[in-house]
Design a protein around this motif. Structure first.
Motif, PDB file in Angstrom:
ATOM      1  N   ALA A  56       5.316  -8.401  -2.397  1.00 38.49           N
ATOM      2  CA  ALA A  56       3.978  -7.819  -2.245  1.00 38.49           C
ATOM      3  C   ALA A  56       2.986  -8.861  -1.743  1.00 38.49           C
ATOM      4  CB  ALA A  56       3.507  -7.237  -3.569  1.00 38.49           C
ATOM      5  N   ARG A  57       3.037 -10.051  -2.306  1.00 39.17           N
ATOM      6  CA  ARG A  57       2.070 -11.087  -1.940  1.00 39.17           C
ATOM      7  C   ARG A  57       2.272 -11.586  -0.515  1.00 39.17           C
ATOM      8  NH1 ARG A  57       2.529 -16.427  -2.059  1.00 39.17           N
ATOM      9  NH2 ARG A  57       4.445 -16.316  -3.267  1.00 39.17           N
ATOM     10  N   ILE A  58       3.532 -11.829  -0.129  1.00 42.93           N
ATOM     11  CA  ILE A  58       3.759 -12.437   1.185  1.00 42.93           C
ATOM     12  C   ILE A  58       3.655 -11.438   2.328  1.00 42.93           C
ATOM     13  CG2 ILE A  58       5.226 -14.245   0.222  1.00 42.93           C
ATOM     14  CD1 ILE A  58       7.649 -12.786   1.277  1.00 42.93           C
ATOM     15  N   THR A  59       3.594 -10.131   2.025  1.00 42.32           N
ATOM     16  CA  THR A  59       3.455  -9.144   3.098  1.00 42.32           C
ATOM     17  C   THR A  59       2.092  -8.477   3.102  1.00 42.32           C
ATOM     18  OG1 THR A  59       4.359  -7.394   1.691  1.00 42.32           O
ATOM     19  CG2 THR A  59       5.915  -8.586   3.092  1.00 42.32           C
ATOM     20  N   SER A  60       1.202  -8.898   2.208  1.00 37.92           N
ATOM     21  CA  SER A  60      -0.093  -8.223   2.099  1.00 37.92           C
ATOM     22  C   SER A  60      -1.051  -8.612   3.228  1.00 37.92           C
ATOM     23  CB  SER A  60      -0.736  -8.537   0.742  1.00 37.92           C
ATOM     24  OG  SER A  60      -0.962  -9.926   0.619  1.00 37.92           O
ATOM     25  N   LYS A  61      -0.785  -9.739   3.884  1.00 44.44           N
ATOM     26  CA  LYS A  61      -1.702 -10.177   4.939  1.00 44.44           C
ATOM     27  C   LYS A  61      -0.952 -10.981   5.998  1.00 44.44           C
ATOM     28  CE  LYS A  61      -6.027 -12.724   5.687  1.00 44.44           C
ATOM     29  NZ  LYS A  61      -7.075 -13.556   5.068  1.00 44.44           N
ATOM     30  N   SER A  62      -1.214 -10.696   7.242  1.00 40.24           N
ATOM     31  CA  SER A  62      -0.609 -11.456   8.334  1.00 40.24           C
ATOM     32  C   SER A  62      -1.568 -11.502   9.511  1.00 40.24           C
ATOM     33  CB  SER A  62       0.715 -10.816   8.769  1.00 40.24           C
ATOM     34  OG  SER A  62       1.236 -11.508   9.885  1.00 40.24           O
ATOM     35  N   THR A  63      -1.666 -12.671  10.142  1.00 36.85           N
ATOM     36  CA  THR A  63      -2.522 -12.813  11.317  1.00 36.85           C
ATOM     37  C   THR A  63      -1.674 -13.050  12.570  1.00 36.85           C
ATOM     38  OG1 THR A  63      -2.724 -15.192  10.917  1.00 36.85           O
ATOM     39  CG2 THR A  63      -4.414 -13.758   9.956  1.00 36.85           C
TER      40      THR A  63
ATOM     41  N   THR B  48       0.830  -1.208   0.000  1.00 37.97           N
ATOM     42  CA  THR B  48       0.000   0.000   0.000  1.00 37.97           C
ATOM     43  C   THR B  48       0.864   1.258   0.000  1.00 37.97           C
ATOM     44  OG1 THR B  48      -1.820  -1.104   1.155  1.00 37.97           O
ATOM     45  CG2 THR B  48      -1.744   1.292   1.290  1.00 37.97           C
ATOM     46  N   ILE B  49       1.973   1.215   0.756  1.00 33.88           N
ATOM     47  CA  ILE B  49       2.878   2.374   0.777  1.00 33.88           C
ATOM     48  C   ILE B  49       3.459   2.615  -0.608  1.00 33.88           C
ATOM     49  CG2 ILE B  49       5.029   3.284   1.739  1.00 33.88           C
ATOM     50  CD1 ILE B  49       4.419   1.726   4.287  1.00 33.88           C
ATOM     51  N   TYR B  50       3.822   1.527  -1.293  1.00 37.53           N
ATOM     52  CA  TYR B  50       4.346   1.658  -2.661  1.00 37.53           C
ATOM     53  C   TYR B  50       3.303   2.306  -3.566  1.00 37.53           C
ATOM     54  CZ  TYR B  50       6.405   0.446  -7.153  1.00 37.53           C
ATOM     55  OH  TYR B  50       6.938   0.513  -8.420  1.00 37.53           O
ATOM     56  N   ARG B  51       2.062   1.837  -3.451  1.00 35.94           N
ATOM     57  CA  ARG B  51       0.985   2.386  -4.277  1.00 35.94           C
ATOM     58  C   ARG B  51       0.743   3.858  -3.954  1.00 35.94           C
ATOM     59  NH1 ARG B  51      -4.921   1.651  -3.245  1.00 35.94           N
ATOM     60  NH2 ARG B  51      -5.977   2.610  -5.005  1.00 35.94           N
ATOM     61  N   MET B  52       0.779   4.195  -2.670  1.00 35.15           N
ATOM     62  CA  MET B  52       0.546   5.564  -2.233  1.00 35.15           C
ATOM     63  C   MET B  52       1.614   6.513  -2.787  1.00 35.15           C
ATOM     64  SD  MET B  52       0.565   6.961   1.710  1.00 35.15           S
ATOM     65  CE  MET B  52       2.307   6.615   1.877  1.00 35.15           C
ATOM     66  N   LEU B  53       2.887   6.056  -2.743  1.00 35.45           N
ATOM     67  CA  LEU B  53       3.970   6.898  -3.250  1.00 35.45           C
ATOM     68  C   LEU B  53       3.981   6.967  -4.779  1.00 35.45           C
ATOM     69  CD1 LEU B  53       6.818   5.781  -0.808  1.00 35.45           C
ATOM     70  CD2 LEU B  53       5.673   7.991  -0.854  1.00 35.45           C
TER      71      LEU B  53
ATOM     72  N   ALA C  88      13.453   1.952  -3.027  1.00 30.50           N
ATOM     73  CA  ALA C  88      13.666   1.041  -1.903  1.00 30.50           C
ATOM     74  C   ALA C  88      12.524   0.035  -1.757  1.00 30.50           C
ATOM     75  CB  ALA C  88      13.820   1.845  -0.613  1.00 30.50           C
ATOM     76  N   LEU C  89      11.323   0.451  -2.168  1.00 26.90           N
ATOM     77  CA  LEU C  89      10.129  -0.390  -2.008  1.00 26.90           C
ATOM     78  C   LEU C  89       9.750  -1.134  -3.290  1.00 26.90           C
ATOM     79  CD1 LEU C  89       7.978   2.114   0.062  1.00 26.90           C
ATOM     80  CD2 LEU C  89       8.810  -0.081   0.883  1.00 26.90           C
ATOM     81  N   GLU C  90      10.614  -1.098  -4.285  1.00 27.35           N
ATOM     82  CA  GLU C  90      10.270  -1.682  -5.578  1.00 27.35           C
ATOM     83  C   GLU C  90       9.849  -3.147  -5.476  1.00 27.35           C
ATOM     84  OE1 GLU C  90      12.200  -2.211 -10.054  1.00 27.35           O
ATOM     85  OE2 GLU C  90      13.345  -1.263  -8.449  1.00 27.35           O
ATOM     86  N   ALA C  91      10.509  -3.876  -4.573  1.00 22.44           N
ATOM     87  CA  ALA C  91      10.183  -5.307  -4.423  1.00 22.44           C
ATOM     88  C   ALA C  91       8.770  -5.530  -3.912  1.00 22.44           C
ATOM     89  CB  ALA C  91      11.177  -5.974  -3.472  1.00 22.44           C
ATOM     90  N   PHE C  92       8.139  -4.481  -3.364  1.00 19.33           N
ATOM     91  CA  PHE C  92       6.776  -4.598  -2.848  1.00 19.33           C
ATOM     92  C   PHE C  92       5.741  -4.086  -3.854  1.00 19.33           C
ATOM     93  CE2 PHE C  92       9.615  -4.083   0.765  1.00 19.33           C
ATOM     94  CZ  PHE C  92       9.277  -5.166   1.549  1.00 19.33           C
ATOM     95  N   GLY C  93       6.209  -3.724  -5.044  1.00 20.32           N
ATOM     96  CA  GLY C  93       5.297  -3.219  -6.067  1.00 20.32           C
ATOM     97  C   GLY C  93       4.398  -4.311  -6.613  1.00 20.32           C
ATOM     98  N   PRO C  94       3.382  -3.937  -7.398  1.00 15.28           N
ATOM     99  CA  PRO C  94       2.423  -4.904  -7.941  1.00 15.28           C
ATOM    100  C   PRO C  94       3.116  -6.041  -8.695  1.00 15.28           C
ATOM    101  CG  PRO C  94       1.723  -2.665  -8.389  1.00 15.28           C
ATOM    102  CD  PRO C  94       3.119  -2.571  -7.840  1.00 15.28           C
ATOM    103  N   GLY C  95       2.762  -7.271  -8.329  1.00 15.04           N
ATOM    104  CA  GLY C  95       3.301  -8.436  -9.026  1.00 15.04           C
ATOM    105  C   GLY C  95       4.650  -8.905  -8.525  1.00 15.04           C
TER     106      GLY C  95
END
Length: 207
Positions: free
Chosen positions: A79-86, A9-14, A68-75
């Motif tokens: 991005a997938r493994i950090t999008s949700k945590s319980t 989300t931070i990547y998308r926001m920036l 710095a956040l490129e690895a968290f960008g779409p796809g």
């Protein structure tokens, strides 16, 4: 919302200035932490979108943060493994649980740094719990995922009842990734040292 509190989300926001504008504007009226969060949002909003003359500085920050956040960008793989945590690392102190952080060797440069960050967060969470309930951390090839402020963390974790087992190829690796001073501190702060017969490093063999 909690489901959006992640790096993706931070990547998308920036990446989207309209979204950044809207979120900073909304956060400018937040009441959390006695209004401190709102103050920070208003300051950031003024830097990015105001007439204070800081637009170039803000844009430079935005571009560097995106890199710095490129690895968290779409796809991308993070991005997938950090999008949700319980799970929260403090649960290691309150329940019986095992957590595994595994690095894909093909992406070790990025994932190693990310794993080091997670270890740092885990150490902070366990120290903050303020209990001596035993927790065991095993770090295989620990120089491949360097933890920020490792030496300080070792001292704090010991006082929190946390035992840390660290394995690496040889002592030179610790000096290469951290520093000579950190190596000396790690040697002095660890109680048990095991050296296997297959080691070829002169410094390690001397030990």
């Amino acid at each position: 919302p909690p489901k959006h509190r992640n790096f993706a989300t931070i990547y998308r926001m920036l990446s989207d200035l309209d979204l950044l504008h809207d979120l900073l504007e909304k956060t400018g009226s937040a009441t959390a932490l006695g209004g401190e969060v709102a103050d920070m949002a208003q300051t950031a909003h003024a830097m990015f979108f105001g007439d204070s003359g800081n637009a170039k500085t803000a844009e430079s920050f935005r571009i560097n943060a995106l890199q710095a956040l490129e690895a968290f960008g779409p796809g991308n793989y993070l991005a997938r493994i950090t999008s949700k945590s319980t799970f929260h690392f403090s649960e290691l102190k309150s329940s019986k649980a095992s957590v595994y952080l595994m690095i894909d060797y093909a992406n070790s440069e990025v994932l190693g740094a990310f794993s080091g960050l997670l270890q740092h967060l885990a150490a902070d969470a366990m120290v903050a719990e303020g209990t001596n309930k035993p927790v065991l951390i095993c770090c295989d090839e620990f120089t491949s995922a360097p933890m920020r402020k490792l030496v300080k963390a070792l001292v704090l974790l010991r006082s929190a009842g946390v035992r840390v087992v660290m394995a690496t190829q040889d002592l030179n690796e610790i000096e290469r990734v951290y520093s000579k001073e950190d190596l000396e501190t790690i040697i002095s702060e660890t109680y048990i040292k095991q050296f296997l017969a297959v080691i070829r490093s002169k410094k390690t063999l001397e030990w």
